[in-house]
Design an enzyme around this catalytic site. Structure first.
Site, short mmCIF file in Angstrom:
data_model
loop_
_atom_site.label_atom_id
_atom_site.label_comp_id
_atom_site.label_asym_id
_atom_site.label_seq_id
_atom_site.Cartn_x
_atom_site.Cartn_y
_atom_site.Cartn_z
N CYS A 269 0.79 -1.23 0.00
CA CYS A 269 0.00 0.00 0.00
C CYS A 269 0.83 1.29 0.00
O CYS A 269 0.69 2.12 -0.90
CB CYS A 269 -0.95 0.01 1.20
N ILE A 270 1.67 1.48 1.01
CA ILE A 270 2.31 2.79 1.19
C ILE A 270 3.19 3.17 -0.01
O ILE A 270 3.15 4.33 -0.44
CB ILE A 270 3.10 2.84 2.50
#
Length: 447
Positions: A269-270
């Site tokens: 995600c990040i």
């Protein structure tokens, strides 16, 4: 849709989960506590293992699977079984292309599969992380190709996954989930379904709002990590320990939230969400400068780690070319087996291209694939460290904290240690460098 509402209430609904990875498998087992679940994946080995009660994910034990297998959880690689499901939840990957643009091929393939068996009364939910408007612009048109109309013949909604690998405290049931449908009825139904297994459900206006929530959550983390990484680079030059600074700043009871530097960011995600947002922003003639700058800083930390390795070896009178270097930690964060977007991948590639000899160790990961080959973890941490010129601790696994820096150095041929996660304390006689640490006193800047 009244019948599907009653099926939620009396727990007779059948849930289909597409994609049995880090998100889909935990989700399937959470639903299997109350509903019958069809778990679908195109990976034959994954299905074979699950059918034998064998998990391929560290967060899910074999016992967890065996408890529900063939009772309320049925794994398969035949999509036809999804036809009899009331809900179909898509949990497939959303990586980047080689051009660093969103790769929606997994979502598109999943939707094309669903379209083959889609019928009136079906409810499709997208969980995969993606940029706002994906559900409207990509998912719905693909599903409607079979002649059915979204919002009339079938329902559709988006709910951003919030699975945190390795987090034993915040399981799926305990983390509030966000839901948004293409109309009010779809939103209410998906809220009812998720509310049957999750303690708190937050309803938002529509699918693109729910998609934006996921982007904001992870961009917030990316930007703040980028900030502390930039400060770490500055403070290294100023002979200031950023770890000490953050510790002291954290004593303020309001207005401050600690984030920590490192060798880059990993996970699904990040590192990816900012680029997904940049992509859609540019399609709306907007340049997200703040977001892109933070991503650039975080990406540079991998290069900075290599620079620290070279600096330490130079102090020891060695060149990075032909040096024996141990990369300690292959997962993207501590105490998990997930290597997606791990900083170790780029660090290994850079070192091999320079000419270094690489050994790797991770207590949770068997191997890691890079552009310069696949590297297999040694079975024993001591054997991997024995005789090496430099040990690079990329991840702060609890296993690594069982050793002090002196024990590590005694195993090595040349005691050069690069600490990316503030695991060790400096000791005399050991060449030690760390991200955001007071490295300046040990080196002449002209060297």
């Amino acid at each position: 849709m009244e019948s599907i509402k009653s099926k939620i209430e009396d727990k007779t609904a059948t849930i289909g989960i597409m994609g049995l990875g880090y998100v889909g498998l935990p989700f399937a087992l959470a639903f299997a506590k109350s509903f019958n679940v069809i778990g679908y994946d195109i990976n034959r080995k994954v299905i074979d293992d699950l059918s034998k009660g064998i998990s391929h994910i560290l967060d899910v034990s074999d016992e967890d699977i065996q408890r529900v297998l063939n009772k309320s959880f049925y794994p398969t690689d035949d999509y036809q079984y999804l036809k009899d499901c009331d809900f179909i939840i898509i949990c497939v990957p959303t990586p980047l292309t080689s051009e660093k643009e969103p790769d929606l091929s997994y979502i598109k393939n999943a939707c094309q599969t669903v379209a083959k068996i889609l019928r009136k009364g079906h409810f499709v939910i997208l969980e995969s992380t993606t940029y706002p408007t994906t559900t409207e612009d990509v998912v719905i048109p693909l599903l409607e190709k079979n002649g059915l109309t979204a919002g009339e013949d079938f329902c559709i909604a988006y709910s951003p996954e919030r699975v945190d690998p390795g987090n034993r405290e915040y399981t799926i049931e305990k983390v509030p989930t966000v839901v948004g449908g293409i109309n009010d009825e779809c939103t209410e139904i998906v809220a009812s379904l998720y509310g049957s297994i999750i303690e708190e459900v937050v309803k938002v206006r529509n699918t693109k709002t729910a998609e934006a929530v996921k982007m904001v959550e992870n961009i917030f983390r990316n930007v703040n990590i980028g900030l502390v990484n930039e400060l770490a680079l500055l403070f290294e030059k100023m002979d200031i320990d950023i770890w000490e600074v953050i510790g002291a700043a954290s004593t303020k009871p309001y207005g401050f939230m600690p984030f920590y530097p490192g060798p880059g960011i990993g996970g699904h995600c990040i590192p990816l969400d900012p680029l997904y947002t940049s992509y859609i922003a540019k399609r709306h003639d907007f340049i997200p400068r703040f977001i892109e700058t933070s991503s650039e800083i975080n990406e540079f930390m991998k290069v900075h780690t290599v620079n620290l390795i070279e600096k330490g070896l130079k102090k020891a009178g060695k060149k990075i070319q032909s040096a024996n270097i141990a990369i300690m930690g292959l997962a993207y964060k501590k105490n998990i087996d997930d290597v997606r977007e791990s900083p170790s991948i780029k660090i290994i590639e850079e070192l091999v291209n320079i000419g270094a000899n690489i050994r790797v160790y991770d207590p949770y990961v068997k191997s890691i694939k890079t552009m310069v080959g696949e590297f297999f973890s040694g079975d024993c941490m001591e054997d991997v460290l024995r005789g090496v010129d430099c040990a690079v601790f990329v991840v702060d696994h609890n296993r690594f904290r069982e050793y002090d820096i002196r024990q590590i150095a005694e195993l090595m041929g040349t005691p050069v240690i690069v600490d990316c996660k503030n695991i060790f304390d400096r000791e005399d006689g050991i060449i030690y460098l760390g991200i955001g640490k007071r490295n300046k006193n040990d080196f002449n800047e002209e060297e």
